[in-house]
Design an enzyme around this catalytic site. Structure first.
Site, PDB file in Angstrom:
ATOM      1  N   ASP A   1       1.774  26.207  39.292  1.00  0.00           N
ATOM      2  CA  ASP A   1       2.319  26.839  40.495  1.00  0.00           C
ATOM      3  C   ASP A   1       1.802  26.116  41.730  1.00  0.00           C
ATOM      4  O   ASP A   1       0.603  26.135  42.020  1.00  0.00           O
ATOM      5  CB  ASP A   1       1.866  28.314  40.482  1.00  0.00           C
ATOM      6  CG  ASP A   1       2.451  29.138  41.620  1.00  0.00           C
ATOM      7  OD1 ASP A   1       3.247  28.601  42.396  1.00  0.00           O
ATOM      8  OD2 ASP A   1       2.098  30.334  41.697  1.00  0.00           O
ATOM      9  N   GLY A   2       2.745  25.489  42.444  1.00  0.00           N
ATOM     10  CA  GLY A   2       2.400  24.866  43.718  1.00  0.00           C
ATOM     11  C   GLY A   2       2.699  23.385  43.747  1.00  0.00           C
ATOM     12  O   GLY A   2       2.190  22.612  42.938  1.00  0.00           O
ATOM     13  N   GLY A   3       3.570  23.012  44.674  1.00  0.00           N
ATOM     14  CA  GLY A   3       3.853  21.589  44.886  1.00  0.00           C
ATOM     15  C   GLY A   3       4.599  20.908  43.751  1.00  0.00           C
ATOM     16  O   GLY A   3       4.518  19.693  43.586  1.00  0.00           O
TER      17      GLY A   3
ATOM     18  N   HIS B   1       9.609  34.607  39.827  1.00  0.00           N
ATOM     19  CA  HIS B   1       8.171  34.626  40.112  1.00  0.00           C
ATOM     20  C   HIS B   1       7.949  35.373  41.427  1.00  0.00           C
ATOM     21  O   HIS B   1       8.517  35.024  42.461  1.00  0.00           O
ATOM     22  CB  HIS B   1       7.681  33.182  40.205  1.00  0.00           C
ATOM     23  CG  HIS B   1       6.207  33.028  40.386  1.00  0.00           C
ATOM     24  ND1 HIS B   1       5.309  33.127  39.345  1.00  0.00           N
ATOM     25  CD2 HIS B   1       5.463  32.774  41.486  1.00  0.00           C
ATOM     26  CE1 HIS B   1       4.077  32.928  39.797  1.00  0.00           C
ATOM     27  NE2 HIS B   1       4.146  32.720  41.105  1.00  0.00           N
TER      28      HIS B   1
ATOM     29  N   MET C   1       0.578  39.142  47.573  1.00  0.00           N
ATOM     30  CA  MET C   1      -0.634  38.775  48.326  1.00  0.00           C
ATOM     31  C   MET C   1      -1.076  39.956  49.175  1.00  0.00           C
ATOM     32  O   MET C   1      -0.243  40.636  49.789  1.00  0.00           O
ATOM     33  CB  MET C   1      -0.339  37.580  49.235  1.00  0.00           C
ATOM     34  CG  MET C   1       0.216  36.372  48.498  1.00  0.00           C
ATOM     35  SD  MET C   1       0.358  34.960  49.599  1.00  0.00           S
ATOM     36  CE  MET C   1       1.315  33.837  48.561  1.00  0.00           C
TER      37      MET C   1
ATOM     38  N   MET D   1      -2.119  37.877  43.687  1.00  0.00           N
ATOM     39  CA  MET D   1      -3.196  37.225  44.454  1.00  0.00           C
ATOM     40  C   MET D   1      -3.850  38.315  45.288  1.00  0.00           C
ATOM     41  O   MET D   1      -3.657  38.399  46.505  1.00  0.00           O
ATOM     42  CB  MET D   1      -2.605  36.109  45.319  1.00  0.00           C
ATOM     43  CG  MET D   1      -2.245  34.883  44.490  1.00  0.00           C
ATOM     44  SD  MET D   1      -1.117  33.781  45.358  1.00  0.00           S
ATOM     45  CE  MET D   1       0.429  34.536  44.920  1.00  0.00           C
TER      46      MET D   1
ATOM     47  N   ASP E   1       5.261  36.521  44.192  1.00  0.00           N
ATOM     48  CA  ASP E   1       3.920  36.255  44.727  1.00  0.00           C
ATOM     49  C   ASP E   1       3.440  37.451  45.529  1.00  0.00           C
ATOM     50  O   ASP E   1       3.920  37.716  46.629  1.00  0.00           O
ATOM     51  CB  ASP E   1       3.949  34.985  45.587  1.00  0.00           C
ATOM     52  CG  ASP E   1       4.030  33.742  44.720  1.00  0.00           C
ATOM     53  OD1 ASP E   1       3.217  33.622  43.794  1.00  0.00           O
ATOM     54  OD2 ASP E   1       4.912  32.903  44.965  1.00  0.00           O
TER      55      ASP E   1
ATOM     56  N   SER F   1      10.039  31.005  42.775  1.00  0.00           N
ATOM     57  CA  SER F   1       9.233  31.975  43.508  1.00  0.00           C
ATOM     58  C   SER F   1       9.982  32.430  44.749  1.00  0.00           C
ATOM     59  O   SER F   1      10.378  31.603  45.573  1.00  0.00           O
ATOM     60  CB  SER F   1       7.917  31.329  43.941  1.00  0.00           C
ATOM     61  OG  SER F   1       7.369  32.076  45.007  1.00  0.00           O
TER      62      SER F   1
ATOM     63  N   GLY G   1      -1.758  31.088  48.438  1.00  0.00           N
ATOM     64  CA  GLY G   1      -1.548  31.693  49.759  1.00  0.00           C
ATOM     65  C   GLY G   1      -0.271  31.250  50.447  1.00  0.00           C
ATOM     66  O   GLY G   1       0.318  32.033  51.176  1.00  0.00           O
TER      67      GLY G   1
ATOM     68  N   GLY H   1       3.497  28.727  50.375  1.00  0.00           N
ATOM     69  CA  GLY H   1       4.437  27.813  49.747  1.00  0.00           C
ATOM     70  C   GLY H   1       4.457  26.491  50.499  1.00  0.00           C
ATOM     71  O   GLY H   1       3.876  26.374  51.589  1.00  0.00           O
ATOM     72  N   GLY H   2       5.107  25.512  49.915  1.00  0.00           N
ATOM     73  CA  GLY H   2       5.346  24.251  50.609  1.00  0.00           C
ATOM     74  C   GLY H   2       4.150  23.322  50.733  1.00  0.00           C
ATOM     75  O   GLY H   2       4.168  22.388  51.538  1.00  0.00           O
TER      76      GLY H   2
ATOM     77  N   GLY I   1       8.959  26.983  44.372  1.00  0.00           N
ATOM     78  CA  GLY I   1       9.256  27.813  45.535  1.00  0.00           C
ATOM     79  C   GLY I   1      10.110  27.068  46.543  1.00  0.00           C
ATOM     80  O   GLY I   1      11.340  27.142  46.537  1.00  0.00           O
ATOM     81  N   SER I   2       9.442  26.292  47.408  1.00  0.00           N
ATOM     82  CA  SER I   2      10.169  25.636  48.496  1.00  0.00           C
ATOM     83  C   SER I   2      11.197  24.630  47.980  1.00  0.00           C
ATOM     84  O   SER I   2      12.301  24.548  48.533  1.00  0.00           O
ATOM     85  CB  SER I   2       9.176  24.962  49.449  1.00  0.00           C
ATOM     86  OG  SER I   2       8.290  24.149  48.735  1.00  0.00           O
TER      87      SER I   2
HETATM   88  C1  DX5 Z   1       1.344  30.027  46.367  1.00  0.00           C
HETATM   89  C2  DX5 Z   1       2.292  30.730  45.418  1.00  0.00           C
HETATM   90  C3  DX5 Z   1       3.377  29.894  44.890  1.00  0.00           C
HETATM   91  C4  DX5 Z   1       4.306  29.275  45.902  1.00  0.00           C
HETATM   92  C5  DX5 Z   1       4.761  27.946  45.357  1.00  0.00           C
HETATM   93  O1  DX5 Z   1       0.215  30.796  46.544  1.00  0.00           O
HETATM   94  O2  DX5 Z   1       1.579  31.230  44.308  1.00  0.00           O
HETATM   95  O3  DX5 Z   1       4.121  30.596  43.894  1.00  0.00           O
HETATM   96  O4  DX5 Z   1       5.412  30.067  46.187  1.00  0.00           O
HETATM   97  O5  DX5 Z   1       5.531  27.336  46.323  1.00  0.00           O
HETATM   98  P1  DX5 Z   1       5.872  25.778  46.315  1.00  0.00           P
HETATM   99  O6  DX5 Z   1       6.692  25.510  45.079  1.00  0.00           O
HETATM  100  O7  DX5 Z   1       6.615  25.624  47.599  1.00  0.00           O
HETATM  101  O8  DX5 Z   1       4.574  25.020  46.300  1.00  0.00           O
HETATM  102 ZN    ZN Z   2       2.678  32.114  42.526  1.00  0.00          ZN
END
Ligand code: DX5
Ligand code: ZN
Length: 217
Positions: free
Chosen positions: A174-176, A32, A36, A67, A34, A7, A141, A143-144, A196-197
């Site tokens: 998606d996420g963590g 990916h 928003m 989103m 994102d 992402s 909303g 990352g990280g 992402g992160s």
């Molecule tokens: C959060 C996004 C994710 C985000 C994931 O709303 O949809 O795609 O970038 O980031 P990590 O991998 O850092 O949780």
């Molecule tokens: Zn995402």
């Protein structure tokens, strides 16, 4: 086969073109994006104009995660910008089936996403109308954030339902996600992994992608 979708939310936004190159060189499978709107989620990220500017600079599929409230207003512009798949949130779509049909009618893959508090029953009703289900494993909303324990159970229920119906569904998380949390989501049936992160913090992105793919086995 597991697909990895970095992402760009955690990329350096002052040089997105270089960051796309980093993703491609890492051996990842898609990009990916994102999207928003400051309404469905508090932050505002990028719009179709940026996606369109990035499109010529990557050979990988563009996976747009919308989103946004009222996704119907935006589907067409993100298709025109060069998205290969468009995922909308079930919580934001008053007529989910119609929105998904609209995405498919424009010739791209359709995805539906659910936030952590949303019951997976919402997507079980539309499994034959989507190419991908995105199970959010953090609150959308930012990352990280830390993986929310138990989200893998939703993945399992969705995979079981898809198998019963003999639907070759992509299930994205998606996420963590990192080399530890990936194990439980993949064993529950996820096959498309957003990172992402963890990806952008790594000083060896190619090594990280292959670590993720190996950790998933
Ligand atoms: C959060 C996004 C994710 C985000 C994931 O709303 O949809 O795609 O970038 O980031 P990590 O991998 O850092 O949780
Ligand atoms: Zn995402």
């Amino acid at each position: 086969m597991i697909k990895i979708a970095p992402s760009i939310l955690s990329a350096d936004f002052s040089c997105l073109r270089d960051e796309l190159e980093k993703i491609e060189k890492s051996g990842a499978d898609m990009v990916h994006l994102d999207i928003m709107d400051g309404h469905f989620v508090p932050p505002i990220t990028i719009g179709a104009i940026v996606v369109s500017a990035l499109r010529p600079h990557s050979r990988l599929p563009f996976d747009s995660h919308l989103m946004v409230s009222n996704p119907d207003r935006h589907i067409e512009s993100f298709v025109e910008a060069g998205s290969d798949s468009i995922t909308i949130h079930a919580e934001a779509a008053p007529d989910l089936e119609a929105s998904l049909a609209r995405i498919r009618s424009l010739g791209v893959r359709a995805g539906v996403s659910i936030s952590p508090e949303t019951d997976e029953k919402v997507v079980l009703k539309v499994l034959d109308k989507v190419d991908m289900v995105l199970v959010m494993t953090v609150h959308p909303g930012y990352g990280g954030q830390k993986y929310i324990e138990g989200m893998e159970n939703k993945v399992r229920h969705i995979r079981e339902a898809a198998n019963r119906l003999d639907i070759p569904l992509d299930i994205q998380v998606d996420g963590g996600i990192n080399s530890e949390t990936i194990k439980k989501v993949v064993s529950a049936g996820a096959n498309v992994i957003v990172t992402g992160s963890a990806f952008f913090n790594s000083n060896d992105p190619a090594g990280f992608v292959s670590l993720l793919k190996r950790s998933a086995i």
